[in-house]
Design a protein around this motif. Structure first.
Motif, PDB file in Angstrom:
ATOM      1  N   CYS A  76       0.831  -1.200   0.000  1.00  8.30           N
ATOM      2  CA  CYS A  76       0.000   0.000   0.000  1.00  8.30           C
ATOM      3  C   CYS A  76       0.869   1.255   0.000  1.00  8.30           C
ATOM      4  O   CYS A  76       1.947   1.283   0.596  1.00  8.30           O
ATOM      5  CB  CYS A  76      -0.905   0.017   1.246  1.00  8.30           C
ATOM      6  SG  CYS A  76      -2.226  -1.213   1.151  1.00  8.30           S
ATOM      7  N   ARG A  77       0.360   2.266  -0.674  1.00  4.01           N
ATOM      8  CA  ARG A  77       1.010   3.560  -0.779  1.00  4.01           C
ATOM      9  C   ARG A  77       2.350   3.487  -1.498  1.00  4.01           C
ATOM     10  O   ARG A  77       3.168   4.383  -1.409  1.00  4.01           O
ATOM     11  CB  ARG A  77       1.181   4.206   0.615  1.00  4.01           C
ATOM     12  CG  ARG A  77      -0.171   4.609   1.240  1.00  4.01           C
ATOM     13  CD  ARG A  77       0.004   5.207   2.615  1.00  4.01           C
ATOM     14  NE  ARG A  77       0.507   4.228   3.569  1.00  4.01           N
ATOM     15  CZ  ARG A  77      -0.264   3.314   4.189  1.00  4.01           C
ATOM     16  NH1 ARG A  77      -1.559   3.278   3.935  1.00  4.01           N
ATOM     17  NH2 ARG A  77       0.257   2.476   5.040  1.00  4.01           N
ATOM     18  N   GLU A  96      -1.429   1.378  -8.927  1.00  2.41           N
ATOM     19  CA  GLU A  96      -1.645   1.697  -7.524  1.00  2.41           C
ATOM     20  C   GLU A  96      -2.461   0.589  -6.868  1.00  2.41           C
ATOM     21  O   GLU A  96      -3.551   0.292  -7.318  1.00  2.41           O
ATOM     22  CB  GLU A  96      -2.399   3.024  -7.385  1.00  2.41           C
ATOM     23  CG  GLU A  96      -1.629   4.241  -7.849  1.00  2.41           C
ATOM     24  CD  GLU A  96      -0.408   4.509  -6.989  1.00  2.41           C
ATOM     25  OE1 GLU A  96      -0.470   4.182  -5.771  1.00  2.41           O
ATOM     26  OE2 GLU A  96       0.599   5.012  -7.522  1.00  2.41           O
ATOM     27  N   CYS A 152      -6.497  -0.661  -0.205  1.00  2.00           N
ATOM     28  CA  CYS A 152      -5.543  -0.404   0.884  1.00  2.00           C
ATOM     29  C   CYS A 152      -6.244   0.294   2.050  1.00  2.00           C
ATOM     30  O   CYS A 152      -7.111   1.144   1.851  1.00  2.00           O
ATOM     31  CB  CYS A 152      -4.384   0.465   0.392  1.00  2.00           C
ATOM     32  SG  CYS A 152      -3.187  -0.469  -0.582  1.00  2.00           S
TER      33      CYS A 152
END
Length: 330
Positions: free
Chosen positions: A292-293, A325, A329
């Protein structure tokens, strides 16, 4: 009065001559074969050579169930009053059965009926089948000065309704018979089955189409087993040779037979048809994988439809990756 009798007698003589000439001409067969003034009978050896190799025709080449092979040859010597088959005309029921299933009974019946009805057929000939795409078979045939034309068909096995053959080849040239003739053969579609590939299931063409020549670009469909868009013309898939036999040769084995196995290798090397790799469309992109991120990755794939052959264009990459992406998340 005496002058009138002279005119009458002259007219009667002219009329008798006209009736005689017209009566004689009506017994002649119609067409170019009526001009044959060669000796009444001639015998030929006919040699059929299959050139259907994997090198010359690599696309979807049948290797099993059944492998590439040729049916028996069925032919006829005839006058121009009879036609076994013609390009751009509809195939008879007999030609349909032979081209689709290799069944000759109906075609034989059609030939027999034509011979009885209009005396257009001199004789029927046949030669054994060939159990591979390359090889030879032969027989003898007899032509007559009133029946100097030769026609035959050989089925391509396996195929929907494809065949090779000759339509009304005239072996007589004025006052003599041709000593030797050799012709390259190309595939024809009988117009009775709609399959595109050698192994297509039976799917009748309704309404029936005419007999058409199959080329490297027609039918213009990538699924077509003979579709080679980079070629200008297909290599010959077979060849036929007819050699006039001298009287002391009658009954002897046909020439050009029993060639060594190496001859097929020579045939294969003559035409090396390049075949480019064909691949499927890309699949959808897969799930984005990663932390995530942070930038993740996703992949899509495709698969090979047709392997390349004879220095054709190699296959491209079968998977592709791109950044994404990560979803879901927290």
């Amino acid at each position: 009065m005496e002058n009138l009798m002279v005119v009458y007698r002259s007219c009667k003589v002219i009329w008798t001559l006209l009736v005689t000439i017209l009566g004689y001409s009506s017994t002649l067969p119609v067409g170019d074969d009526s001009m044959c003034t060669a000796e009444e009978l001639a015998k030929y050896s006919i040699i059929f050579t299959g050139k259907w190799s994997q090198t010359a025709f690599p696309k979807q080449y049948p290797l099993y169930r059944p492998p590439a092979q040729w049916s028996s040859m069925l032919g006829v010597t005839h006058s121009s009053d009879y036609s076994m088959w013609k390009k751009n005309e509809y195939a008879s029921n007999g030609v349909r059965d032979f081209a689709e299933k290799g069944e000759a009974w109906v075609l034989m019946k059609e030939i027999e009926e034509a011979g009885e009805k209009i005396q257009s057929v001199h004789g029927i000939f046949s030669a054994p089948a060939i159990s591979s795409g390359t090889g030879q078979t032969s027989t003898e045939l007899e032509v007559h000065s009133r029946h100097p034309l030769v026609s035959f068909v050989v089925r391509i096995v396996p195929s929907p309704d494809w065949f090779v053959g000759i339509d009304s080849l005239n072996l007589c040239e004025g006052d003599h018979w041709m000593e030797e003739v050799s012709i390259d053969l190309f595939p024809y579609d009988a117009g009775t089955d709609s399959g595109f590939t050698f192994s297509s299931p039976n799917f009748a063409t309704i309404p029936q189409d005419t007999v058409t020549e199959i080329t490297c670009s027609s039918p213009s469909h990538p699924a077509n087993s003979f579709y080679y868009p980079k070629l200008k013309i297909l290599p010959p898939i077979a060849q036929v040779m007819m050699v006039k036999l001298k009287k002391n040769q009658l009954g002897l084995p046909a020439p050009y037979l029993n060639l060594p196995a190496k001859s097929n290798e020579i045939i294969d090397s003559v035409s090396e048809t390049p075949l480019d790799c064909e691949v499927s469309q890309w699949s959808s992109w897969g799930l984005c994988r990663g932390l995530c991120r942070k930038t993740g990755t996703k992949i899509r794939t495709r698969f090979v439809l047709l392997q390349p052959a004879n220095n054709g264009m190699p296959c491209p990459n079968l998977d592709e990756e791109t950044g994404c992406e990560p979803e879901n998340c927290v």
